[in-house]
Motif scaffolding. Sequence first.
Motif, PDB file in Angstrom:
ATOM      1  N   LEU A   1       0.833  -1.195   0.000  1.00  0.00           N
ATOM      2  CA  LEU A   1       0.000   0.000   0.000  1.00  0.00           C
ATOM      3  C   LEU A   1       0.874   1.254   0.000  1.00  0.00           C
ATOM      4  N   ALA A   2       0.407   2.298  -0.677  1.00  0.00           N
ATOM      5  CA  ALA A   2       1.178   3.533  -0.826  1.00  0.00           C
ATOM      6  C   ALA A   2       1.434   4.206   0.518  1.00  0.00           C
TER       7      ALA A   2
ATOM      8  N   PHE B   1     -11.759  -5.332  12.519  1.00  0.00           N
ATOM      9  CA  PHE B   1     -12.621  -5.937  13.527  1.00  0.00           C
ATOM     10  C   PHE B   1     -12.479  -7.448  13.432  1.00  0.00           C
ATOM     11  N   PRO B   2     -12.739  -8.155  14.521  1.00  0.00           N
ATOM     12  CA  PRO B   2     -12.618  -9.614  14.501  1.00  0.00           C
ATOM     13  C   PRO B   2     -13.859 -10.266  13.912  1.00  0.00           C
ATOM     14  N   VAL B   3     -13.640 -11.297  13.131  1.00  0.00           N
ATOM     15  CA  VAL B   3     -14.737 -12.124  12.634  1.00  0.00           C
ATOM     16  C   VAL B   3     -15.018 -13.257  13.612  1.00  0.00           C
ATOM     17  N   SER B   4     -13.965 -13.775  14.212  1.00  0.00           N
ATOM     18  CA  SER B   4     -14.067 -14.809  15.236  1.00  0.00           C
ATOM     19  C   SER B   4     -12.902 -14.612  16.185  1.00  0.00           C
ATOM     20  N   ASN B   5     -12.730 -15.553  17.104  1.00  0.00           N
ATOM     21  CA  ASN B   5     -11.610 -15.434  18.034  1.00  0.00           C
ATOM     22  C   ASN B   5     -10.271 -15.650  17.343  1.00  0.00           C
ATOM     23  N   ALA B   6     -10.274 -16.144  16.089  1.00  0.00           N
ATOM     24  CA  ALA B   6      -9.017 -16.427  15.400  1.00  0.00           C
ATOM     25  C   ALA B   6      -8.869 -15.677  14.086  1.00  0.00           C
ATOM     26  N   THR B   7      -9.888 -14.955  13.640  1.00  0.00           N
ATOM     27  CA  THR B   7      -9.823 -14.299  12.337  1.00  0.00           C
ATOM     28  C   THR B   7     -10.250 -12.843  12.462  1.00  0.00           C
ATOM     29  N   LEU B   8      -9.783 -12.024  11.507  1.00  0.00           N
ATOM     30  CA  LEU B   8     -10.181 -10.616  11.474  1.00  0.00           C
ATOM     31  C   LEU B   8     -10.160 -10.113  10.038  1.00  0.00           C
ATOM     32  N   LEU B   9     -10.853  -8.999   9.853  1.00  0.00           N
ATOM     33  CA  LEU B   9     -10.849  -8.280   8.588  1.00  0.00           C
ATOM     34  C   LEU B   9     -10.289  -6.884   8.827  1.00  0.00           C
ATOM     35  N   ARG B  10      -9.473  -6.426   7.870  1.00  0.00           N
ATOM     36  CA  ARG B  10      -8.868  -5.098   7.976  1.00  0.00           C
ATOM     37  C   ARG B  10      -9.008  -4.372   6.645  1.00  0.00           C
ATOM     38  N   PHE B  11      -9.359  -3.086   6.734  1.00  0.00           N
ATOM     39  CA  PHE B  11      -9.519  -2.246   5.554  1.00  0.00           C
ATOM     40  C   PHE B  11      -8.632  -1.006   5.700  1.00  0.00           C
ATOM     41  N   ASP B  12      -7.913  -0.654   4.625  1.00  0.00           N
ATOM     42  CA  ASP B  12      -7.048   0.519   4.613  1.00  0.00           C
ATOM     43  C   ASP B  12      -7.349   1.359   3.376  1.00  0.00           C
ATOM     44  N   VAL B  13      -7.241   2.668   3.545  1.00  0.00           N
ATOM     45  CA  VAL B  13      -7.368   3.583   2.424  1.00  0.00           C
ATOM     46  C   VAL B  13      -6.394   4.729   2.648  1.00  0.00           C
ATOM     47  N   MET B  14      -5.765   5.198   1.565  1.00  0.00           N
ATOM     48  CA  MET B  14      -4.773   6.253   1.678  1.00  0.00           C
ATOM     49  C   MET B  14      -4.697   7.026   0.373  1.00  0.00           C
ATOM     50  N   HIS B  15      -4.480   8.349   0.489  1.00  0.00           N
ATOM     51  CA  HIS B  15      -4.217   9.175  -0.685  1.00  0.00           C
ATOM     52  C   HIS B  15      -3.144  10.191  -0.300  1.00  0.00           C
ATOM     53  N   GLY B  16      -2.116  10.274  -1.156  1.00  0.00           N
ATOM     54  CA  GLY B  16      -1.018  11.186  -0.890  1.00  0.00           C
ATOM     55  C   GLY B  16      -0.723  12.092  -2.072  1.00  0.00           C
TER      56      GLY B  16
END
Length: 703
Positions: free
Chosen positions: A611-612, A669-684
Amino acid sequence: MIIASLIAVPCGMANAIDPIIDMSQIDAVSTLTPSHVDWLSVPLPTQLPSRSFASAGLRPRPLPPMDAFAATHSVLEGSLQQPTTARAAVIAPNTAPGDFGRRPGHFVRQPTPAPIVAKVEMKNGMQFDLRATETMSDPDWLGLPVPNPPSEPHAQVAMARPRRLPMLEPAAETDADDILSQGFNDEVEQSSELFSMESPATEDSPNVDDETLVGLPRRLPPIGDLAAEEESPRDFIASAGMSPIARQLDCTLNDFSATPLPGGTEYNNPYAAQWIYDSKAAVPTQAPWIEWGRLFYGDGITPRGRDWFGPYNMVRPQFYLYGDYRTGISAGRNAAGRTDNWSTRLNLDMDLRITDTERFHGFIGPLDRAGKVSGIQLKDGEIDYQSVINPNFVTAFFEGDLGAMWGGFHDQSSPMELPFTVGLVPLLFQNGIWMEDAVTGAAFALPARHSRLLNWANYDVTFFAAVDQINSAAFGTDGHAAQAFGNAWFIEAYGGYIETGYAFVRDRNNAAKSYHNMTASFTRRYFDRISNSVRVIVNSGQDLAKDDRTADGGLLLVENSWITSAPLTVVPYANFFYGWGRPQSVARAANSGGILRNTGINFDTDGLNGLATLDPTGADTAGGSIGVDLIGNQLDRQLLIEASYLTEHGNLNPGVDGDQFGLGARYQFPVSNATLLRFDVMHGWRGDLPNVYGTRMEYRWKF
C-alpha cells in the motif's frame, strides 16, 4: 513508635461488672459491621523517648480487618451475661481446653507488653498509662473477635471512627498480673483456656476477683462525644487522654485523608467478592497447528518434569507450530508504480521448549522472500501469477538463562539471571525504530538491576554482536557486507523511562563506510494528560565525501498522545519528526518499512500488498502526523483516521520534490476469536512527483 492503648467491654454489657472504674461514664455500644466504619489509628508522636524499632512507622496503620471473625462471639460476651456477683475463673494458657467448657471459635490474641511512656488523666477522673508498641503490623498485635449483632431494636452502631484507647494495667497486687503475663507472647489463645464462668473453682482454676478481667483485651467503646460526626482533632486528643503530650505531636488527624469508600459501601461483602469468579466464562481460544507436550492454553498445575539437567532446572518438553495466514486484495499506486494485486503470506513459528528458561525457536515465511510475496498481479490489463517459495529460516536461535542452567547442573537455585541467545536472532529496539532485523550473532542481557548512585529504580542492558545478514540501506542490497557490535539500555528513572544505545557498524569490504550509530529517548507523562516520547538517532563516522555518504546525520522524533476521559478507547495523537542528512537504523528487514513507520499509518507499509505511503526515510525532511485512534467499548474493533505532512529542507532525498500531504484511515474488527478483517485507504499528494493512493482489504487467520 505508635502510642496505643485499649479499653474494652463486651457488647451490650457495659454495666455488667464494674470492678475498678465507673462504667456509667463510658458508653459501650455494639458494632453491627466493620464495613460501614472508617478505621483510623492515632497519629504518631515523634518526641517521646526514643526506642529502636525495626518497623517504626511513619504512617498510620489500620486495625486488623474484623470480618474474618464474624462467625465467632466476643470472648467476654457470653460470660459477662451472668449476674454482677458472679466470679470469673481465669485459667492459665497451658491448661487443657477440655477442662473448661470447650468454647469453639472463641480466641483472643494477647498484646505485646510495652513500657509506659506517659500517664494521663481524663476529664472524668479516669487515669491511664500510655504504652508504646512497635507497630500495628507486629505479629502480636491485637486480633479481636467480633460479637454477634444484638437483636434489640435499640442497639446502636459503633461510632463512625473507632480509635485505640489507653489500656488499663491490672493492679500489681492482684494475681491477674502473673496469670495473664504467661500468655502475652502467645499469638492465639483459645478463650476456653483463658477463662470459664461455668467451671467451679479448683486448684487448677483458682477463683479470682473480677478485677482481673480488666487486663483482658475487649472491644473498643466510644468515649463520650467521640461518636459525633464532626469531631475535631483537638476533641479527639482530649477524649483519648492525650492532652499532656499533644504538643509533642507533629501531625494531626487532618493530615490523613478520609477513606475513599463512601458510607454504606459493602466493603466486606462476600457475595461481591465471589461474583468476580462466578462471572467469569470460558474464553474461546485457537490452538496451534501442532502442540506436543503440554497444551498451549491448558489448565491445571504445571507437571513436575524430568530431572535431566538437575532438580532445579526441570525439563518439560513441548513443541508448538503456530503463526498466521494473511491474504489481501489491493488496488492503487505507490512510489514504485501500480499495486493491483491479490497477495498471500504464511508466517510459521516453531517453538521447541526444553525447560522453563531454555528453548529453540525458528520462523519461516514459505510464501515470501526479500519483500516479494506470492500472489496474482494485474499489470497493463494482464493477470500475472507470482510464485515465491522460500523454505529458508528467517530466524533460528537458541535462548536460555545461564543462571538457571548453572543452578540445574550444580543442584542449587539459580545464583543469577543472565539470559542469552545465539543464532539467527531477531533484534528489535525502541519499537523497531532503531533496529528491527534478524541477524546472525549473539546477545546477552543484565536484567532487573538498579542504581542508587544514579537514582535508577530499574534498568536492563543488552549487549549484542551481529556478524552477518545485516539489512540496511547504508550497504545497499548486500546483506553480508556489514557487522554490528553494540548495546541497548532500558532505564526507569526520573519520572519516566529512558532508552539509549550505541552500535558500531563495520563494513567488511570498505572501512570508509563504517560508522557509529547512537540513540537516546525519554518517555513520560505530563500533567496527567500528555504522554510524550522524545527520541533521537545520530549517525556519524563515514570517511567519504558528503554526497557519497549513506549513513550520516540524524533524526529527531517527538511522539505525543492525549489522555482523554476514555483513555482506552479514544486516543488522539500528534507525532512529529525532523531529519537531516541520511539517518539509518542499525538494521531493518525488508518488510519492516522505513524508519518513520511509527510516525503514522501514512508512513507505514502493510507488509503484504505494498500500500502507498509518503516518503518514510526521514532524509532531509521534516513533518508529522495528527490523528485519532478509536477503539470499541469492548476493545473489539478499531477505527483510525490520520492526516500527514512532510517537507524537504535539503537536496539529499530524491524521493521528495516539494511538500507532501497524506490522508489515511484504517478499520479492523474480529470475525471470530481467530480471524479478522482489515480495511485501509490512503491518498497522498507528493508535489512535483506523481500522487500515490490505494485501498486494500485483508483477511487474517491466526493459529
